[in-house]
Every structure is written in structure tokens, then in C-alpha cells.
Design an enzyme around this catalytic site. Structure first.
Site, PDB file in Angstrom:
ATOM      1  N   LYS A  72       0.851  -1.184   0.000  1.00 39.83           N
ATOM      2  CA  LYS A  72       0.000   0.000   0.000  1.00 39.83           C
ATOM      3  C   LYS A  72       0.890   1.237   0.000  1.00 39.83           C
ATOM      4  CE  LYS A  72      -3.841   2.314   2.362  1.00 39.83           C
ATOM      5  NZ  LYS A  72      -4.728   2.295   3.536  1.00 39.83           N
TER       6      LYS A  72
ATOM      7  N   LYS B  97      -2.262  -1.802  -3.650  1.00 44.72           N
ATOM      8  CA  LYS B  97      -3.094  -0.597  -3.665  1.00 44.72           C
ATOM      9  C   LYS B  97      -2.176   0.625  -3.702  1.00 44.72           C
ATOM     10  CE  LYS B  97      -6.645   1.782  -0.890  1.00 44.72           C
ATOM     11  NZ  LYS B  97      -7.457   1.743   0.347  1.00 44.72           N
TER      12      LYS B  97
END
Length: 330
Positions: free
Chosen positions: A203, A255
Site C-alpha cells: 500500500k 493498492k
């Protein structure tokens, strides 16, 4: 007949001659089962609240969230990822509403589980940022820094209450060191051995999260660069993946998606568990804004971006277009 000897000796265009031919030889296909719908549910509202930066996306009421879950099932979507948005007055330094069994996220989990049962994989965002008055993903120390280990204690409690509320999957998104292992232990010790962990293994600290901050009513001041990853780094992602797998992750996620397709491809090559990617709010907003201006073909652009994410190695994709695209694919 060509005038240039034996060229072209190969004619790849033969396999592009008709729509049916192109469909037959396509190397990757989207399917409704690939898709997961992220959804926001807000406490204390009587009607859905449209998000200015994400046309077509709303903060749901409890009733409209249940309806959205049913529509996702009917379209063939596999899962729904829930984010709770509490009333501002309920935010505090440690995110108490995130572990309150009667907090908005836990209530919404029970609502959706009662509505669709096991027909949809019900996932919950396991993070404190929506519930803290400072907007960070963890507990702060005396110097205002995110305290990793104190935050892990809060995550363990969150995992338990979310599982109690009916989550099939918890998605720890805070990027604390050791979060997957602590959450796995907490779930197993409370009889939730069957609840899966979708680890946000990768992330990045991204500029593309902007519209999401509106969606969850974020109170963040500053940034999250001390715990989210540097966009310049790739090897770091492979290390994070290895740690999460060792700690017991059942699935892993990258992500954002589109700016990190190279990272996604590497993770997909290395992981021995299902790999997901999150097409985040800024990616959604870019396509919608360009389409609203008439600069791109909206529907074709949506399918192209999702196909690119699938081609890079994602088995499942979190996208705000999940239900719409699933209906078209069917």
C-alpha cells in the site's frame, strides 16, 4: 501480393479480423466473480450522500447499503468491502467507535450479513483512520507519531468485533509492522479460525487517495508517509509480501492499482495465495472526469483499465464500478 520478397512472413492481424475472432483468442477475460465492491456507510443520515469527487458513488444509509449488497449479488459480484463513517462527535484519539460492537461499521456488517448471508463475501476495512479525530491509521504517542505496537492492540480488538459482527474477511489496511500476525492470533483465540485476512501487503503513500478522504470524512492532518510505502520502491513490496505471508495472510492486495501495475505483476509472480488489486478513488475519479468532459469513451476506458489490472496478475479487483461492470459482463 507484396512486392517486398517474403515480408510480411507472419500475419498476426489474421487473429484480429472479427469481433468473434478477437474474443476467441483473448488471453485475459474479466468475469463478474473477479470483482469486489467497496462501499461506504455513514452514521446518522436519512438519505444517501453523493460524493462530489466520485460521481455515482455515495455514502450509504444502512437501508441503501443493504440494497446495494443485494444488487451486487444479483450482478454476480463476489464481494463487498465495507467502510464505516461515524459521526464526528464519536471520533476520538484511539478510534473507540471502531471497536464498539454498536459502531456504524459493526452494525453495517450485521445488516449486510443478515441480508445476503453467504451469497456475498463480506469484507471489512480494519483500520482506525475513519474513527480517529486525528485521522491517522493508529494510536499516537506523546510526540504525535503513530505508535506501531499500541496500534496492533487496537487492531486485534477490531478484528474480533468485526468477526463477531459477521465479516467473512478482514482487511487490515493500516500498514503497521506485524499486523497480520497479531490479527490472526486474535481471531484464532476467539473462535474465528474461519475468518480470512486480506492483507494490504502493498500500500503506497499515493496522491490518488484524495477522493477517498472525502468518502470517509477523514480528519487527517499531515500525511501517512511513515507507514505507507514510498512510490519509488519495489523491493520493499516484496519484503512486505514475504512478511505478510509468513504471518498467515490468506490473500494479499496491491493498492493503488494502475500506477503500480509493475509491482502487481511482481507480487502475482511471487505470491502463492490469491492476489487482489484496489482500483482506488483517484483512478475512478480520473476516468469519470475525463468522460464527463467528453475526452474519452467512459465504458471502454473502464473495461480497459480493469482488463489491464487483470492482465498484470490480479485475481480479484476492488472497484467502485463492480456492480455496473458485472451487469454488463453478464
Amino acid at each position: 501480393m507484396t512486392k517486398y520478397g517474403s515480408y510480411p512472413g507472419a500475419r498476426p492481424r489474421r487473429l484480429r479480423t472479427t469481433p468473434v475472432m478477437r474474443r476467441m483468442v483473448a488471453e485475459h477475460r474479466l468475469h463478474p466473480a473477479d470483482l469486489i465492491l467497496p462501499a461506504f456507510v455513514r452514521e446518522g443520515i436519512a438519505e444517501p450522500v453523493p460524493l462530489a469527487a466520485m460521481p455515482g458513488v455515495v455514502q450509504h444509509t444502512r437501508d441503501t447499503l443493504r440494497k446495494a449488497a443485494v444488487e451486487a449479488v444479483e450482478a454476480g459480484v463476489s464481494g463487498i468491502m465495507l467502510f464505516g463513517v461515524p459521526e464526528d462527535a464519536k471520533k476520538d484519539a484511539v478510534g473507540t467507535a471502531g471497536t464498539d460492537p454498536d459502531g456504524i461499521l459493526q452494525v453495517a456488517l450485521r445488516d449486510v450479513r443478515a441480508e445476503v448471508g453467504d451469497d456475498l463475501v463480506i469484507m471489512s476495512d480494519l483500520c482506525l483512520d475513519e474513527f480517529t479525530d486525528h485521522g491517522h491509521c493508529g494510536v499516537l504517542d506523546a510526540q504525535g507519531r503513530v505508535d506501531n505496537d499500541a496500534t496492533l492492540e487496537r487492531y486485534a480488538e477490531m478484528a474480533q468485533v468485526q468477526a463477531d459482527a459477521g465479516a467473512h474477511v478482514v482487511g487490515p489496511s493500516g500498514m503497521m509492522d506485524g499486523q497480520v500476525g497479531v490479527i490472526r492470533d486474535a481471531l484464532d483465540q476467539t473462535g474465528h479460525e474461519d475468518v480470512s485476512i486480506l492483507a494490504y501487503a502493498v500500500k503506497y503513500s499515493s496522491a490518488f487517495y484524495g477522493p477517498f478522504r472525502e468518502a470517509v470524512g477523514s480528519s487527517l492532518q499531515g500525511d501517512r508517509k511513515t507507514y505507507q510505502q514510498d512510490p519509488a520502491n519495489l523491493r520493499e513490496s516484496l519484503r512486505e509480501l514475504a512478511l505478510d505471508l509468513d504471518e498467515g495472510a490468506d490473500m494479499v492486495m496491491v493498492k493503488p492499482a494502475l500506477p503500480y501495475l509493475d509491482v502487481l505483476a511482481k507480487i502475482a509472480d511471487e505470491a502463492d495465495v490469491p492476489v487482489a488489486a484496489y482500483q482506488i478513488s483517484g483512478e475512478y475519479a480520473m476516468v469519470e472526469a475525463a468522460a464527463e468532459k467528453g475526452w474519452i469513451d467512459r465504458d471502454k476506458a473502464i473495461l480497459e483499465t480493469l482488463t489491464g489490472i487483470k492482465r498484470a496478475g490480479a485475481q480479484t479487483i476492488l472497484t467502485y464500478w463492480a456492480t455496473e461492470v458485472a451487469r454488463k459482463l453478464r
